[in-house]
Design a protein around this motif. Structure first.
Motif, PDB file in Angstrom:
ATOM      1  N   LEU A 147      17.287   0.261  -0.022  1.00  0.00           N
ATOM      2  CA  LEU A 147      15.890  -0.121  -0.099  1.00  0.00           C
ATOM      3  C   LEU A 147      14.985   1.061   0.196  1.00  0.00           C
ATOM      4  O   LEU A 147      13.967   1.277  -0.472  1.00  0.00           O
ATOM      5  N   ARG A 148      15.364   1.862   1.209  1.00  0.00           N
ATOM      6  CA  ARG A 148      14.553   3.027   1.547  1.00  0.00           C
ATOM      7  C   ARG A 148      14.569   4.054   0.415  1.00  0.00           C
ATOM      8  O   ARG A 148      13.565   4.718   0.137  1.00  0.00           O
ATOM      9  N   ALA A 149      15.711   4.177  -0.261  1.00  0.00           N
ATOM     10  CA  ALA A 149      15.799   5.102  -1.398  1.00  0.00           C
ATOM     11  C   ALA A 149      14.882   4.649  -2.537  1.00  0.00           C
ATOM     12  O   ALA A 149      14.246   5.483  -3.207  1.00  0.00           O
ATOM     13  N   GLN A 150      14.799   3.347  -2.766  1.00  0.00           N
ATOM     14  CA  GLN A 150      13.894   2.844  -3.792  1.00  0.00           C
ATOM     15  C   GLN A 150      12.439   3.110  -3.426  1.00  0.00           C
ATOM     16  O   GLN A 150      11.637   3.495  -4.284  1.00  0.00           O
ATOM     17  N   ALA A 151      12.097   2.921  -2.163  1.00  0.00           N
ATOM     18  CA  ALA A 151      10.731   3.203  -1.710  1.00  0.00           C
ATOM     19  C   ALA A 151      10.408   4.684  -1.875  1.00  0.00           C
ATOM     20  O   ALA A 151       9.305   5.043  -2.298  1.00  0.00           O
ATOM     21  N   ALA A 152      11.355   5.546  -1.561  1.00  0.00           N
ATOM     22  CA  ALA A 152      11.139   6.986  -1.712  1.00  0.00           C
ATOM     23  C   ALA A 152      10.933   7.357  -3.178  1.00  0.00           C
ATOM     24  O   ALA A 152      10.071   8.178  -3.511  1.00  0.00           O
ATOM     25  N   SER A 154       0.843  -1.194   0.000  1.00  0.00           N
ATOM     26  CA  SER A 154       0.000   0.000   0.000  1.00  0.00           C
ATOM     27  C   SER A 154       0.876   1.240   0.000  1.00  0.00           C
ATOM     28  O   SER A 154       2.072   1.194   0.328  1.00  0.00           O
ATOM     29  N   LEU A 155       0.265   2.376  -0.367  1.00  0.00           N
ATOM     30  CA  LEU A 155       1.001   3.636  -0.408  1.00  0.00           C
ATOM     31  C   LEU A 155       1.437   4.054   0.990  1.00  0.00           C
ATOM     32  O   LEU A 155       2.563   4.544   1.176  1.00  0.00           O
ATOM     33  N   ASP A 156       0.591   3.856   1.984  1.00  0.00           N
ATOM     34  CA  ASP A 156       0.955   4.213   3.358  1.00  0.00           C
ATOM     35  C   ASP A 156       2.145   3.378   3.836  1.00  0.00           C
ATOM     36  O   ASP A 156       3.072   3.903   4.464  1.00  0.00           O
ATOM     37  N   ALA A 157       2.107   2.074   3.531  1.00  0.00           N
ATOM     38  CA  ALA A 157       3.221   1.213   3.947  1.00  0.00           C
ATOM     39  C   ALA A 157       4.511   1.632   3.249  1.00  0.00           C
ATOM     40  O   ALA A 157       5.591   1.596   3.847  1.00  0.00           O
ATOM     41  N   LEU A 158       4.406   2.057   2.017  1.00  0.00           N
ATOM     42  CA  LEU A 158       5.575   2.499   1.265  1.00  0.00           C
ATOM     43  C   LEU A 158       6.179   3.746   1.905  1.00  0.00           C
ATOM     44  O   LEU A 158       7.400   3.841   2.094  1.00  0.00           O
ATOM     45  N   LYS A 159       5.343   4.702   2.271  1.00  0.00           N
ATOM     46  CA  LYS A 159       5.822   5.946   2.881  1.00  0.00           C
ATOM     47  C   LYS A 159       6.417   5.693   4.267  1.00  0.00           C
ATOM     48  O   LYS A 159       7.414   6.324   4.639  1.00  0.00           O
ATOM     49  N   GLU A 160       5.804   4.809   5.023  1.00  0.00           N
ATOM     50  CA  GLU A 160       6.343   4.488   6.345  1.00  0.00           C
ATOM     51  C   GLU A 160       7.710   3.822   6.240  1.00  0.00           C
ATOM     52  O   GLU A 160       8.593   4.066   7.069  1.00  0.00           O
ATOM     53  N   PHE A 161       7.904   3.025   5.215  1.00  0.00           N
ATOM     54  CA  PHE A 161       9.167   2.312   5.048  1.00  0.00           C
ATOM     55  C   PHE A 161      10.328   3.267   4.765  1.00  0.00           C
ATOM     56  O   PHE A 161      11.476   2.980   5.116  1.00  0.00           O
ATOM     57  N   VAL A 162      10.020   4.399   4.148  1.00  0.00           N
ATOM     58  CA  VAL A 162      11.069   5.372   3.806  1.00  0.00           C
ATOM     59  C   VAL A 162      11.812   5.831   5.054  1.00  0.00           C
ATOM     60  O   VAL A 162      13.023   6.079   5.022  1.00  0.00           O
ATOM     61  N   THR A 163      11.116   5.928   6.175  1.00  0.00           N
ATOM     62  CA  THR A 163      11.729   6.396   7.425  1.00  0.00           C
ATOM     63  C   THR A 163      11.959   5.274   8.419  1.00  0.00           C
ATOM     64  O   THR A 163      12.302   5.526   9.575  1.00  0.00           O
ATOM     65  N   ALA A 164      11.768   4.040   7.986  1.00  0.00           N
ATOM     66  CA  ALA A 164      11.922   2.899   8.886  1.00  0.00           C
ATOM     67  C   ALA A 164      13.390   2.539   9.042  1.00  0.00           C
ATOM     68  O   ALA A 164      14.267   3.060   8.353  1.00  0.00           O
ATOM     69  N   SER A 165      13.655   1.629   9.967  1.00  0.00           N
ATOM     70  CA  SER A 165      15.007   1.120  10.166  1.00  0.00           C
ATOM     71  C   SER A 165      15.246   0.015   9.147  1.00  0.00           C
ATOM     72  O   SER A 165      14.916  -1.148   9.373  1.00  0.00           O
ATOM     73  N   ALA A 166      15.794   0.398   8.010  1.00  0.00           N
ATOM     74  CA  ALA A 166      16.005  -0.534   6.902  1.00  0.00           C
ATOM     75  C   ALA A 166      17.218  -0.067   6.118  1.00  0.00           C
ATOM     76  O   ALA A 166      17.641   1.097   6.236  1.00  0.00           O
ATOM     77  N   PRO A 167      17.815  -0.925   5.297  1.00  0.00           N
ATOM     78  CA  PRO A 167      18.971  -0.528   4.493  1.00  0.00           C
ATOM     79  C   PRO A 167      18.676   0.700   3.634  1.00  0.00           C
ATOM     80  O   PRO A 167      17.574   0.836   3.083  1.00  0.00           O
ATOM     81  N   ALA A 168      19.652   1.571   3.520  1.00  0.00           N
ATOM     82  CA  ALA A 168      19.461   2.849   2.835  1.00  0.00           C
ATOM     83  C   ALA A 168      19.035   2.661   1.376  1.00  0.00           C
ATOM     84  O   ALA A 168      18.194   3.418   0.868  1.00  0.00           O
ATOM     85  N   THR A 220      13.253  -7.342   1.969  1.00  0.00           N
ATOM     86  CA  THR A 220      14.356  -8.110   2.548  1.00  0.00           C
ATOM     87  C   THR A 220      15.681  -7.602   1.976  1.00  0.00           C
ATOM     88  O   THR A 220      15.778  -7.306   0.787  1.00  0.00           O
ATOM     89  N   PRO A 221      16.703  -7.481   2.797  1.00  0.00           N
ATOM     90  CA  PRO A 221      17.981  -6.896   2.339  1.00  0.00           C
ATOM     91  C   PRO A 221      18.808  -7.879   1.500  1.00  0.00           C
ATOM     92  O   PRO A 221      19.802  -8.442   1.962  1.00  0.00           O
ATOM     93  N   THR A 222      18.393  -8.089   0.262  1.00  0.00           N
ATOM     94  CA  THR A 222      19.084  -9.014  -0.630  1.00  0.00           C
ATOM     95  C   THR A 222      19.230  -8.375  -2.003  1.00  0.00           C
ATOM     96  O   THR A 222      18.499  -7.435  -2.360  1.00  0.00           O
ATOM     97  N   ARG A 223      20.138  -8.928  -2.795  1.00  0.00           N
ATOM     98  CA  ARG A 223      20.285  -8.485  -4.181  1.00  0.00           C
ATOM     99  C   ARG A 223      18.994  -8.744  -4.958  1.00  0.00           C
ATOM    100  O   ARG A 223      18.599  -7.943  -5.811  1.00  0.00           O
ATOM    101  N   PHE A 224      18.347  -9.866  -4.654  1.00  0.00           N
ATOM    102  CA  PHE A 224      17.078 -10.218  -5.294  1.00  0.00           C
ATOM    103  C   PHE A 224      16.064  -9.083  -5.121  1.00  0.00           C
ATOM    104  O   PHE A 224      15.403  -8.662  -6.078  1.00  0.00           O
ATOM    105  N   SER A 225      15.945  -8.555  -3.891  1.00  0.00           N
ATOM    106  CA  SER A 225      14.984  -7.482  -3.621  1.00  0.00           C
ATOM    107  C   SER A 225      15.370  -6.194  -4.331  1.00  0.00           C
ATOM    108  O   SER A 225      14.515  -5.507  -4.908  1.00  0.00           O
ATOM    109  N   LEU A 226      16.631  -5.841  -4.300  1.00  0.00           N
ATOM    110  CA  LEU A 226      17.080  -4.611  -4.949  1.00  0.00           C
ATOM    111  C   LEU A 226      16.815  -4.663  -6.458  1.00  0.00           C
ATOM    112  O   LEU A 226      16.360  -3.673  -7.050  1.00  0.00           O
ATOM    113  N   GLU A 227      17.086  -5.808  -7.072  1.00  0.00           N
ATOM    114  CA  GLU A 227      16.830  -5.952  -8.501  1.00  0.00           C
ATOM    115  C   GLU A 227      15.335  -5.876  -8.797  1.00  0.00           C
ATOM    116  O   GLU A 227      14.908  -5.215  -9.745  1.00  0.00           O
TER     117      GLU A 227
END
Length: 427
Positions: free
Chosen positions: A110-115, A94-108, A139-146
């Motif tokens: 992944l957060r940049a992609q969400a932003a 969802s859009l809300d989950a996407l926006k929350e993830f931008v400021t979450a504790s996650a690899p930079a 998930t912090p993997t190459r698979f997710s980034l791709e």
């Protein structure tokens, strides 16, 4: 979306040395898929050539057309909404989950992609549908980034598609013809006599949808008794070291000795003397287990990172078998039995997009009618699905076809049922 038990069975039954033995053949098959000539030396395995063709009466009833509003009212009378698209582990939906993830504790990264995805200014409804088609992986993997980079590249085209559906809502709605489905002949008629590649999509694990596919194949044989029919299936491997090689149809004795694979679709296919080809590359599936790192199996297999790769591999098998078959049976018709996401014309890198030169007809079997771009057209929450009281047939009329916008040429709307299989998370 996949029956992990069946896939695991073959992975266990094929030892590592056997997988290594077939890997070179796999790569050769994939490399020559676009060329076709490289397959000329491959020969089909033994098959039931003398199976009697069924002589079945064709039942056809003139459809009683109902309006989209009437169908919606019928669904409303049931007064039950079913949330089919449950959030999977490691995804944002969802859009809300996407926006929350931008400021979450996650690899930079992944957060940049969400932003970057959030900056595309989706409406909540657009984002919900887009992330249902192309889930954002966390998930912090190459698979997710791709995967996330692929969906970022796909987002602009999706927004244009959504804008088109909104701006043409009235004419699309007027072209959509819906009637009760009370005889398989109606579906055969909706597909039409010219179709030579028919893609049959399902919501996985629904027995009633498989029964509808069986009824369609029976009715098609009755309508066209002299036409060779070939079946491709997502739910069978493309090879097995002890049974058949790449480019060959599944031999009959495989189903006899592995009854877990012999569902009603394949049983009917064998009775109708249909050649059956598996599509799934288990080597790729096996490799993904090492890349998923915490992702549910179904999520990884349906992610945009995996879907086009699988579809492209399947395309090579389909094109080869079509070319081989047409040398002796130029009027043959080919059926692809897979999940709806694979055969939907509005999904990027889907099979009908890759095989558009074959003018495929996409037939979706759905639990209800408010799903995908059809629900979006009606202004419904794409994550919710209204149940219908009986099967309905949706197709295009008035000389119009909006399958590229909504994804289907024909859609069969089946009353909701829970899945009859369990899909455990990958370990």
């Amino acid at each position: 979306m996949r029956n992990i038990f069946l896939l695991s069975f073959l992975l266990v039954s094929a030892p590592l040395w056997a997988q290594k033995q077939v890997l070179p053949a796999l790569r050769a098959l994939e490399k020559s898929a676009a060329q076709s000539a490289g397959y000329a030396a491959l020969k089909n395995t033994g098959w039931i050539k003398n199976a009697a063709r069924l002589s079945l009466p064709l039942r056809y009833a003139a459809p009683a057309t109902v309006s989209l509003q009437t169908l919606e009212r019928l669904s409303g009378e049931i007064d039950r909404l079913v949330r089919l698209s449950r959030p999977g582990a490691g995804t944002l939906r969802s859009l809300d989950a996407l926006k929350e993830f931008v400021t979450a504790s996650a690899p930079a990264r992944l957060r940049a992609q969400a932003a970057a995805l959030a900056r595309l200014e989706f409406t909540p409804e657009e984002a919900r549908l887009f992330l249902d088609f192309y889930p954002f992986l966390t998930t912090p993997t190459r698979f997710s980034l791709e995967n996330n980079q692929w969906i970022l590249n796909a987002a602009p085209a999706f927004k244009k598609q959504a804008a088109y559906v909104k701006s043409h809502r009235e004419e699309i709605t007027s072209a959509l013809k819906i009637s009760e489905l009370d005889a398989p002949g109606q579906l055969v008629s909706a597909i039409g006599p010219e179709a030579r590649l028919v893609m049959l999509g399902e919501v996985h694990g629904r027995a009633s949808q498989r029964r509808q596919i069986v009824a369609l194949l029976k009715a098609y044989r009755a309508q066209y008794p002299g036409r060779k029919m070939v079946l491709f299936s997502e739910f069978l491997p493309d090879k097995h070291p002890r049974y058949w090689q790449p480019g060959q149809a599944v031999p009959a004795d495989f189903f006899e000795t592995n009854p877990a694979f012999s569902n009603e679709v394949y049983e009917l296919g064998r009775l109708l003397d249909m050649e059956i080809y598996g599509l799934e590359d288990l080597q790729y599936t096996y490799q993904k287990f090492g890349e998923m790192s915490g992702l549910e199996f179904a999520v990884a297999n349906t992610s945009f990172r995996a879907m086009p790769v699988r579809n492209k591999y399947w395309e090579g098998i389909i094109r080869f078998a079509m070319e081989k078959t047409r040398r002796t049976d130029p009027d043959a018709v080919f059926f692809v039995y897979a999940g709806n996401m694979h055969i939907n014309k509005s999904v990027m890198e889907s099979l009908p997009v890759m095989l558009k030169d074959e003018n495929p007809v996409s037939v979706e079997f759905r639990n209800g009618f408010q799903n995908g771009f059809l629900g979006f057209l009606l202004g419904k929450d794409p994550g919710r699905l209204a149940e219908v009281p009986r099967p309905y047939l949706a197709r295009w009329g008035n000389g119009k076809n909006y399958s590229k916008a909504l994804g289907f040429d024909v859609q069969v709307l089946v009353p909701f049922e829970e899945a009859d299989i369990s899909v455990p998370a990958a370990k």
